[in-house]
Design a protein around this motif. Structure first.
Motif, PDB file in Angstrom:
ATOM      1  N   ASP A 108       0.817  -1.218   0.000  1.00 41.32           N
ATOM      2  CA  ASP A 108       0.000   0.000   0.000  1.00 41.32           C
ATOM      3  C   ASP A 108       0.850   1.267   0.000  1.00 41.32           C
ATOM      4  N   LEU A 109       2.157   1.155  -0.176  1.00 40.99           N
ATOM      5  CA  LEU A 109       3.038   2.322  -0.119  1.00 40.99           C
ATOM      6  C   LEU A 109       2.755   3.269  -1.288  1.00 40.99           C
ATOM      7  N   GLN A 110       2.829   4.566  -0.989  1.00 40.59           N
ATOM      8  CA  GLN A 110       2.719   5.597  -2.013  1.00 40.59           C
ATOM      9  C   GLN A 110       3.969   6.469  -1.956  1.00 40.59           C
ATOM     10  N   THR A 111       4.518   6.757  -3.108  1.00 48.47           N
ATOM     11  CA  THR A 111       5.764   7.504  -3.190  1.00 48.47           C
ATOM     12  C   THR A 111       5.627   8.871  -2.521  1.00 48.47           C
ATOM     13  N   GLY A 112       6.566   9.177  -1.622  1.00 47.13           N
ATOM     14  CA  GLY A 112       6.595  10.468  -0.934  1.00 47.13           C
ATOM     15  C   GLY A 112       5.723  10.556   0.291  1.00 47.13           C
ATOM     16  N   GLU A 113       4.917   9.552   0.606  1.00 44.10           N
ATOM     17  CA  GLU A 113       4.016   9.608   1.765  1.00 44.10           C
ATOM     18  C   GLU A 113       4.758   9.214   3.036  1.00 44.10           C
ATOM     19  N   GLN A 114       4.648  10.067   4.055  1.00 46.21           N
ATOM     20  CA  GLN A 114       5.248   9.777   5.348  1.00 46.21           C
ATOM     21  C   GLN A 114       4.389   8.746   6.069  1.00 46.21           C
ATOM     22  N   CYS A 115       4.983   7.609   6.389  1.00 47.88           N
ATOM     23  CA  CYS A 115       4.213   6.538   7.026  1.00 47.88           C
ATOM     24  C   CYS A 115       5.141   5.631   7.814  1.00 47.88           C
ATOM     25  N   CYS A 116       4.544   4.657   8.488  1.00 48.52           N
ATOM     26  CA  CYS A 116       5.264   3.671   9.293  1.00 48.52           C
ATOM     27  C   CYS A 116       5.044   2.289   8.691  1.00 48.52           C
ATOM     28  N   ILE A 117       6.086   1.488   8.690  1.00 47.40           N
ATOM     29  CA  ILE A 117       5.995   0.113   8.191  1.00 47.40           C
ATOM     30  C   ILE A 117       6.562  -0.824   9.253  1.00 47.40           C
ATOM     31  N   VAL A 118       5.873  -1.909   9.500  1.00 46.49           N
ATOM     32  CA  VAL A 118       6.348  -2.963  10.406  1.00 46.49           C
ATOM     33  C   VAL A 118       6.747  -4.157   9.553  1.00 46.49           C
ATOM     34  N   GLY A 119       7.974  -4.604   9.704  1.00 47.77           N
ATOM     35  CA  GLY A 119       8.437  -5.724   8.901  1.00 47.77           C
ATOM     36  C   GLY A 119       9.665  -6.383   9.493  1.00 47.77           C
ATOM     37  N   THR A 120      10.156  -7.396   8.787  1.00 50.89           N
ATOM     38  CA  THR A 120      11.322  -8.167   9.210  1.00 50.89           C
ATOM     39  C   THR A 120      12.538  -7.737   8.404  1.00 50.89           C
ATOM     40  N   LEU A 121      13.641  -7.486   9.096  1.00 48.07           N
ATOM     41  CA  LEU A 121      14.871  -7.081   8.428  1.00 48.07           C
ATOM     42  C   LEU A 121      15.551  -8.273   7.774  1.00 48.07           C
ATOM     43  N   PHE A 122      16.094  -8.033   6.580  1.00 50.90           N
ATOM     44  CA  PHE A 122      16.968  -9.001   5.925  1.00 50.90           C
ATOM     45  C   PHE A 122      18.239  -8.267   5.523  1.00 50.90           C
ATOM     46  N   LYS A 123      19.381  -8.815   5.905  1.00 48.94           N
ATOM     47  CA  LYS A 123      20.669  -8.181   5.637  1.00 48.94           C
ATOM     48  C   LYS A 123      21.399  -8.978   4.563  1.00 48.94           C
ATOM     49  N   ARG A 124      21.527  -8.390   3.397  1.00 48.74           N
ATOM     50  CA  ARG A 124      22.234  -9.052   2.299  1.00 48.74           C
ATOM     51  C   ARG A 124      23.733  -8.820   2.487  1.00 48.74           C
ATOM     52  N   MET A 125      24.483  -9.912   2.666  1.00 49.09           N
ATOM     53  CA  MET A 125      25.905  -9.829   2.998  1.00 49.09           C
ATOM     54  C   MET A 125      26.714 -10.674   2.020  1.00 49.09           C
TER      55      MET A 125
END
Length: 493
Positions: A108-125
């Motif tokens: 549901d993200l819209q470009t430029g909209e200030q918002c909060c997202i809850v998710g899981t981090l993935f670190k590409r190493m």
């Protein structure tokens, strides 16, 4: 041969309070009327010190794995982790950024909209070990070099939810973050398709049940990394001194009365040495291994004898570790009782899982044998085991890097490593040095963080006062006559 002496030292206490904190060394203050230099008392006059008994209830049922099946995918544990953590992070985000903050999913993200997202981090190493290292010998490829840390400047942070993922940039410490952490981020998506992070937050400490008010000092002894089966004789001497101190066979009457206040002993993993693991035995021809005995057999027999001495005097919790004969993946299941024919007859012997959780006289203990902390240390910029302990507590997760880089059972419906209740004592075994810290949470939680050092290399254990949550090290060291320093045996606390 130089004479053997006993010396007592009092360390500085890490917990600063308004009143004077009673340490174990204060309890073991020498009695002028009865010391080692006095005439021994007769059997009739010898006092008997009764060990303080504590109420104990194990709480490690969620770490018990019943029917084991590895046919499921590991994606289920990530989905269950995010589903359990999303309501907590959403509430925490509204507390930090206001109740009217927009909480969006990635779709549901819209470009430029200030918002909060809850998710899981993935670190590409790029430096993360892969299966190529294991097959390099077979195909004569150049193996990857052994590294203490796998972070680099080319690492990328990605946040993902059930449907999509997005690259992160901005005000978030890429090197400190690890794969599997569930966080809430605040910012906006830019035209280049990346999310610019302005702020982020963790779930922070979970709710805590107030601990019981105790009227007397009672101690729990924490030990890890006994390293039985190695060739270090000094380690065995220090270990026997530790057992003699706990069982009241060391020191004068004042020290024996203090030892009677040690109400429980907790052994936090790596009880056997790494040298007992013969990895080549499975690939050797049978005629080369005929009539040979695994190195762990003698080490387990020695451990059984030591546990027999302890369990006859004090309740003991025994946790497995990375080098011990049990399953490799977390949660590690308890040792089988048949390994300990001598000590298993005592009801005071408690064979526990790793991680282990228990209520001891109203004080909730929670900890691991150190695999989770060591794994985070390898894949992040954090070096302090105490800092990593605090970070996992604020993430509300014992092992965020499982199952990515840390072996873990493929749980399906629920992630048992999520912290639902805040412990009073949170420990990690097999650390390089002893350290402790009293952490205070936003809702009045008080947690004692303890890193328990390798006993085989440091000859150091930890004592926790259940009444005050004060923690201090107690060290046993032996020096030979050939050493440059004065030859003596130290029991320091």
């Amino acid at each position: 041969m130089a004479p053997i002496g006993l010396s007592t030292k009092t360390p500085s206490c890490r917990r600063c309070t308004g009143r004077r904190t009673v340490m174990f060394s204060d309890v073991m203050a020498k009695n002028e009327a009865s010391s080692l230099l006095c005439r021994p008392a007769s059997e009739v006059q010898a006092p008997v010190f009764e060990r303080t008994s504590l109420a104990y209830s194990p709480c490690s049922e969620r770490f018990t794995v019943g029917e084991r099946t590895f046919s499921r995918q590991y994606a289920h544990i990530y989905a269950a982790r995010l589903m359990q953590m999303r309501p907590l992070l959403s509430e925490r985000a509204q507390q930090k950024w206001g109740s009217d903050v927009l909480i969006r999913k990635l779709c549901d993200l819209q470009t430029g909209e200030q918002c909060c997202i809850v998710g899981t981090l993935f670190k590409r190493m790029e430096l993360q070990p892969s299966i190529l290292k294991e097959i390099s010998d077979e195909h004569n490829l150049l193996p990857q070099p052994a590294r203490a840390k796998y972070i680099s400047e080319t690492d990328e942070l990605i946040l993902e939810d059930e449907l999509q993922r997005i690259k992160l940039e901005g005000k978030i410490d890429r090197d400190k973050c690890v794969t599997g952490s569930v966080i809430a981020i605040y910012g906006a998506e830019k035209n280049d398709g990346k999310f610019t992070v302005e702020e982020f937050c963790m779930a922070d400490l979970p709710p805590q049940t107030p601990r019981s008010t105790l009227t007397s000092d009672r101690f729990v002894l924490l030990v890890s990394g006994l390293g039985l089966g190695s060739s270090q004789a000094d380690s065995m001497l220090g270990l026997q001194l530790l057992v003699d101190m706990v069982t009241g066979q060391l020191g004068d009457q004042g020290e024996q009365s203090g030892a009677a206040k040690i109400s429980r002993v907790l052994l936090a993993g790596n009880l056997l040495s790494q040298s007992t693991q013969d990895k080549d035995a499975a690939t050797k021809p049978k005629y080369l291994t005929k009539k040979t005995q695994a190195g762990s057999v003698e080490a387990i027999r020695l451990l059984d004898e030591l546990l027999c001495q302890l369990a006859a005097s004090v309740p003991v919790d025994v946790m497995p570790g990375h080098h011990d004969p049990t399953n490799y993946t977390l949660p590690q299941q308890p040792f089988h009782r048949c390994m300990f024919p001598l000590s298993s007859v005592y009801p005071t012997l408690q064979l526990a899982s790793n991680p282990h959780q228990a209520n001891i006289d109203g004080v909730r203990f929670l900890g691991t044998s150190g695999q989770n902390v060591c794994d985070i240390q390898r894949y992040s910029s954090m070096d302090s085991h105490l800092e990593i302990l605090e970070d996992t507590l604020r993430l509300r997760h014992l092992a965020p890097t499982a199952p990515d880089t840390l072996g873990c059972y493929p749980f399906y419906q629920k992630d048992p490593f999520i912290l639902e209740e805040c412990p009073h004592v949170y420990f990690s075994g097999n650390a390089p040095t002893f350290d402790s810290k009293l952490l205070k949470g936003p809702d009045g939680q008080e947690v004692l963080l303890v890193t328990i050092p390798h006993f085989s290399s440091t000859q150091t254990a930890c004592l926790v006062n259940l009444r005050t949550l004060a923690c201090e090290p107690i060290s046993f060291s032996a020096f030979s006559a050939d050493d440059e320093e004065e030859s003596e045996m130290n029991v320091s606390h």
